[in-house]
Design a protein around this motif. Structure first.
Motif, PDB file in Angstrom:
ATOM      1  N   LEU A   1       0.777  -0.947   0.019  1.00 54.20           N
ATOM      2  CA  LEU A   1       0.075  -0.189   0.073  1.00 54.20           C
ATOM      3  C   LEU A   1       0.866   1.171   0.144  1.00 54.20           C
ATOM      4  O   LEU A   1       0.445   2.634  -0.608  1.00 54.20           O
ATOM      5  CB  LEU A   1      -0.810  -0.191   1.402  1.00 54.20           C
ATOM      6  CG  LEU A   1      -1.976  -0.962   1.293  1.00 54.20           C
ATOM      7  CD1 LEU A   1      -2.941  -0.820   2.760  1.00 54.20           C
ATOM      8  CD2 LEU A   1      -3.028  -0.789   0.187  1.00 54.20           C
ATOM      9  N   ALA A   2       2.231   1.101   0.523  1.00 55.03           N
ATOM     10  CA  ALA A   2       2.933   2.291   0.433  1.00 55.03           C
ATOM     11  C   ALA A   2       4.491   1.724   0.565  1.00 55.03           C
ATOM     12  O   ALA A   2       4.717   0.660   1.135  1.00 55.03           O
ATOM     13  CB  ALA A   2       2.524   3.409   1.523  1.00 55.03           C
ATOM     14  N   VAL A   3       5.249   2.632   0.324  1.00 49.77           N
ATOM     15  CA  VAL A   3       7.013   2.497   0.746  1.00 49.77           C
ATOM     16  C   VAL A   3       7.282   3.816   1.109  1.00 49.77           C
ATOM     17  O   VAL A   3       6.896   4.872   0.728  1.00 49.77           O
ATOM     18  CB  VAL A   3       7.425   1.870  -0.449  1.00 49.77           C
ATOM     19  CG1 VAL A   3       7.749   2.682  -1.606  1.00 49.77           C
ATOM     20  CG2 VAL A   3       8.745   1.159  -0.265  1.00 49.77           C
ATOM     21  N   ASP A   4       8.271   3.666   1.902  1.00 49.48           N
ATOM     22  CA  ASP A   4       9.104   4.862   2.552  1.00 49.48           C
ATOM     23  C   ASP A   4      10.412   5.149   1.876  1.00 49.48           C
ATOM     24  O   ASP A   4      10.817   4.419   1.147  1.00 49.48           O
ATOM     25  CB  ASP A   4       8.950   5.114   3.890  1.00 49.48           C
ATOM     26  CG  ASP A   4       9.629   4.320   4.834  1.00 49.48           C
ATOM     27  OD1 ASP A   4      10.744   3.743   4.209  1.00 49.48           O
ATOM     28  OD2 ASP A   4       9.537   3.969   5.940  1.00 49.48           O
ATOM     29  N   ALA A   5      10.844   6.077   2.357  1.00 47.26           N
ATOM     30  CA  ALA A   5      12.324   6.750   1.906  1.00 47.26           C
ATOM     31  C   ALA A   5      13.545   5.628   2.287  1.00 47.26           C
ATOM     32  O   ALA A   5      14.289   5.581   1.844  1.00 47.26           O
ATOM     33  CB  ALA A   5      12.755   8.004   2.355  1.00 47.26           C
TER      34      ALA A   5
ATOM     35  N   ARG B 198      18.823 -17.956   2.411  1.00 47.57           N
ATOM     36  CA  ARG B 198      19.818 -17.293   2.288  1.00 47.57           C
ATOM     37  C   ARG B 198      19.673 -16.652   0.634  1.00 47.57           C
ATOM     38  O   ARG B 198      20.830 -16.700  -0.050  1.00 47.57           O
ATOM     39  CB  ARG B 198      21.183 -17.757   2.451  1.00 47.57           C
ATOM     40  CG  ARG B 198      21.330 -17.775   3.772  1.00 47.57           C
ATOM     41  CD  ARG B 198      22.720 -18.436   4.111  1.00 47.57           C
ATOM     42  NE  ARG B 198      22.964 -18.706   5.510  1.00 47.57           N
ATOM     43  CZ  ARG B 198      24.048 -19.169   6.340  1.00 47.57           C
ATOM     44  NH1 ARG B 198      25.089 -19.351   5.557  1.00 47.57           N
ATOM     45  NH2 ARG B 198      24.103 -19.024   7.609  1.00 47.57           N
ATOM     46  N   ALA B 199      18.357 -16.678   0.183  1.00 44.31           N
ATOM     47  CA  ALA B 199      18.196 -16.269  -1.281  1.00 44.31           C
ATOM     48  C   ALA B 199      17.993 -14.756  -1.218  1.00 44.31           C
ATOM     49  O   ALA B 199      17.561 -14.106  -0.250  1.00 44.31           O
ATOM     50  CB  ALA B 199      16.877 -16.758  -1.632  1.00 44.31           C
ATOM     51  N   HIS B 200      18.516 -14.091  -2.245  1.00 43.93           N
ATOM     52  CA  HIS B 200      18.579 -12.380  -2.337  1.00 43.93           C
ATOM     53  C   HIS B 200      18.105 -12.177  -3.645  1.00 43.93           C
ATOM     54  O   HIS B 200      18.796 -11.493  -4.348  1.00 43.93           O
ATOM     55  CB  HIS B 200      20.072 -12.283  -2.055  1.00 43.93           C
ATOM     56  CG  HIS B 200      20.544 -12.732  -0.650  1.00 43.93           C
ATOM     57  ND1 HIS B 200      20.220 -11.998   0.309  1.00 43.93           N
ATOM     58  CD2 HIS B 200      21.599 -13.628  -0.642  1.00 43.93           C
ATOM     59  CE1 HIS B 200      20.941 -12.558   1.274  1.00 43.93           C
ATOM     60  NE2 HIS B 200      21.575 -13.335   0.761  1.00 43.93           N
ATOM     61  N   PRO B 201      16.728 -12.490  -4.094  1.00 47.09           N
ATOM     62  CA  PRO B 201      16.487 -11.876  -5.251  1.00 47.09           C
ATOM     63  C   PRO B 201      16.103 -10.390  -5.032  1.00 47.09           C
ATOM     64  O   PRO B 201      16.043  -9.815  -3.995  1.00 47.09           O
ATOM     65  CB  PRO B 201      14.819 -12.479  -5.387  1.00 47.09           C
ATOM     66  CG  PRO B 201      14.540 -12.815  -3.960  1.00 47.09           C
ATOM     67  CD  PRO B 201      15.941 -13.135  -3.268  1.00 47.09           C
ATOM     68  N   ALA B 202      15.713  -9.826  -6.138  1.00 44.36           N
ATOM     69  CA  ALA B 202      15.400  -8.289  -6.197  1.00 44.36           C
ATOM     70  C   ALA B 202      14.062  -8.196  -5.569  1.00 44.36           C
ATOM     71  O   ALA B 202      13.245  -8.939  -6.171  1.00 44.36           O
ATOM     72  CB  ALA B 202      15.560  -7.756  -7.650  1.00 44.36           C
ATOM     73  N   LEU B 203      14.089  -7.319  -4.675  1.00 47.77           N
ATOM     74  CA  LEU B 203      12.586  -7.156  -4.125  1.00 47.77           C
ATOM     75  C   LEU B 203      11.873  -5.774  -4.639  1.00 47.77           C
ATOM     76  O   LEU B 203      12.570  -4.917  -4.317  1.00 47.77           O
ATOM     77  CB  LEU B 203      12.651  -6.984  -2.531  1.00 47.77           C
ATOM     78  CG  LEU B 203      13.234  -8.337  -1.776  1.00 47.77           C
ATOM     79  CD1 LEU B 203      13.359  -8.259  -0.274  1.00 47.77           C
ATOM     80  CD2 LEU B 203      12.328  -9.584  -2.241  1.00 47.77           C
ATOM     81  N   VAL B 204      10.951  -5.957  -5.060  1.00 52.25           N
ATOM     82  CA  VAL B 204      10.158  -4.726  -5.732  1.00 52.25           C
ATOM     83  C   VAL B 204       8.684  -4.651  -5.653  1.00 52.25           C
ATOM     84  O   VAL B 204       8.095  -5.511  -5.757  1.00 52.25           O
ATOM     85  CB  VAL B 204      10.340  -4.821  -7.602  1.00 52.25           C
ATOM     86  CG1 VAL B 204       9.713  -3.726  -8.397  1.00 52.25           C
ATOM     87  CG2 VAL B 204      11.873  -5.007  -8.062  1.00 52.25           C
ATOM     88  N   VAL B 205       8.527  -3.622  -5.091  1.00 52.02           N
ATOM     89  CA  VAL B 205       6.974  -3.161  -4.732  1.00 52.02           C
ATOM     90  C   VAL B 205       6.374  -2.422  -5.966  1.00 52.02           C
ATOM     91  O   VAL B 205       7.058  -1.550  -6.519  1.00 52.02           O
ATOM     92  CB  VAL B 205       6.809  -2.877  -3.320  1.00 52.02           C
ATOM     93  CG1 VAL B 205       7.352  -1.229  -3.318  1.00 52.02           C
ATOM     94  CG2 VAL B 205       5.447  -2.673  -2.949  1.00 52.02           C
TER      95      VAL B 205
ATOM     96  N   HIS C 287      14.029  -3.250  -2.450  1.00 50.07           N
ATOM     97  CA  HIS C 287      15.110  -2.650  -3.253  1.00 50.07           C
ATOM     98  C   HIS C 287      14.638  -1.605  -4.151  1.00 50.07           C
ATOM     99  O   HIS C 287      15.371  -0.694  -4.497  1.00 50.07           O
ATOM    100  CB  HIS C 287      16.079  -3.650  -4.037  1.00 50.07           C
ATOM    101  CG  HIS C 287      16.598  -4.932  -3.264  1.00 50.07           C
ATOM    102  ND1 HIS C 287      16.150  -6.101  -3.353  1.00 50.07           N
ATOM    103  CD2 HIS C 287      17.482  -4.903  -2.096  1.00 50.07           C
ATOM    104  CE1 HIS C 287      16.665  -6.854  -2.609  1.00 50.07           C
ATOM    105  NE2 HIS C 287      17.466  -6.160  -1.814  1.00 50.07           N
ATOM    106  N   ALA C 288      13.380  -1.757  -4.607  1.00 47.70           N
ATOM    107  CA  ALA C 288      13.158  -0.558  -5.519  1.00 47.70           C
ATOM    108  C   ALA C 288      11.345  -0.731  -5.508  1.00 47.70           C
ATOM    109  O   ALA C 288      10.689  -1.517  -5.125  1.00 47.70           O
ATOM    110  CB  ALA C 288      13.524  -0.772  -6.967  1.00 47.70           C
TER     111      ALA C 288
ATOM    112  N   GLY D  94      18.802   2.240  -1.068  1.00 43.07           N
ATOM    113  CA  GLY D  94      19.920   1.357  -0.635  1.00 43.07           C
ATOM    114  C   GLY D  94      20.720   0.844  -1.571  1.00 43.07           C
ATOM    115  O   GLY D  94      20.534   0.918  -3.025  1.00 43.07           O
ATOM    116  N   GLN D  95      21.536  -0.333  -1.172  1.00 46.00           N
ATOM    117  CA  GLN D  95      22.320  -1.199  -2.010  1.00 46.00           C
ATOM    118  C   GLN D  95      21.922  -2.543  -1.951  1.00 46.00           C
ATOM    119  O   GLN D  95      21.828  -2.884  -0.795  1.00 46.00           O
ATOM    120  CB  GLN D  95      23.856  -0.853  -1.818  1.00 46.00           C
ATOM    121  CG  GLN D  95      24.290   0.517  -2.174  1.00 46.00           C
ATOM    122  CD  GLN D  95      24.295   0.998  -3.405  1.00 46.00           C
ATOM    123  OE1 GLN D  95      24.471   0.011  -4.564  1.00 46.00           O
ATOM    124  NE2 GLN D  95      23.961   2.002  -3.741  1.00 46.00           N
TER     125      GLN D  95
END
Length: 208
Positions: free
Chosen positions: A137-141, A164-171, A192-193, A204-205
């Motif tokens: 519903l939202a994401v912050d800085a 220990r899986a590190h996929p790109a997390l995109v909302v 991540h984005a 972030g990174q």
């Protein structure tokens, strides 16, 4: 919009109501236009351009539309995983093979979801994804995501952590849902984005 202080469930419920009220005022034309724009933005992400497997979801109601995005990923030959809600609110996964591979499922007399009707791949299938598209519903800085409160995606993210899986997390969100601050708890994991109809915001990174 700023919501700073000790997070609690009352804060989250109030904020969810605010965002849902705005979404519920969107027209059918608004939903169509934003769906096309959102797909265009998301498909331009390097994380999706190079992905062999993407875990996604089928939007319902006034959520930012994902159908165009799912169809284009499938057409590209991407293995697209879609969630299947389990009785305990955990998530199994099935494969998206086009619109005919979806079934309409009603939960609790009110909520209707569209889920894959084919083979169930198991809750751990998400750990094979190169990218995970998350509802919210939202994401912050900081990249902290406000979910709808069911807890299903908290389990998904915890499962990724354990594996220990590190996929790109995109909302996937509307433009007005990228805000200064949302309530967050210590176990919450930043994305991540965020992709909105007008652009992409990164946070972030990547650690991997």
């Amino acid at each position: 919009m700023s919501h700073i202080g000790r997070p609690n469930e009352s804060d989250k419920r109030s904020l969810r109501r605010e965002f849902l009220a705005v979404r519920n005022r969107l027209t059918a034309d608004d939903l169509r236009e934003t769906s096309v724009a959102l797909a265009g933005r998301a498909l331009g992400l390097p994380e999706l351009a190079g992905a062999g497997t993407v875990a996604a979801y089928v939007s319902v109601g006034s959520e930012p539309g994902t159908r165009a995005l799912l169809d284009e990923l499938h057409a590209r030959g991407v293995r697209v995983l879609l969630p299947v809600l389990l009785p305990d609110n955990d998530v199994d996964w099935g494969r998206y093979e086009g619109e005919s591979s979806l079934g309409r499922v009603r939960y609790g007399g009110r909520m209707v979801l569209f889920e894959p009707v084919g083979e169930r791949l198991g809750p751990d299938a998400v750990t094979t994804a190169d990218a995970v598209l998350l509802p919210g519903l939202a994401v912050d800085a900081r990249g902290m995501r406000l979910g709808r409160g069911g807890g299903s995606y908290d389990r998904v993210l915890a499962r990724l952590e354990r594996a220990r899986a590190h996929p790109a997390l995109v909302v996937l969100l509307y433009d007005s849902e990228v805000v200064e601050r949302v309530p967050a708890e210590p176990h919450d994991r930043p994305v991540h984005a965020a992709v909105t109809p007008s652009g992409v915001r990164r946070f972030g990174q990547r650690s991997d």
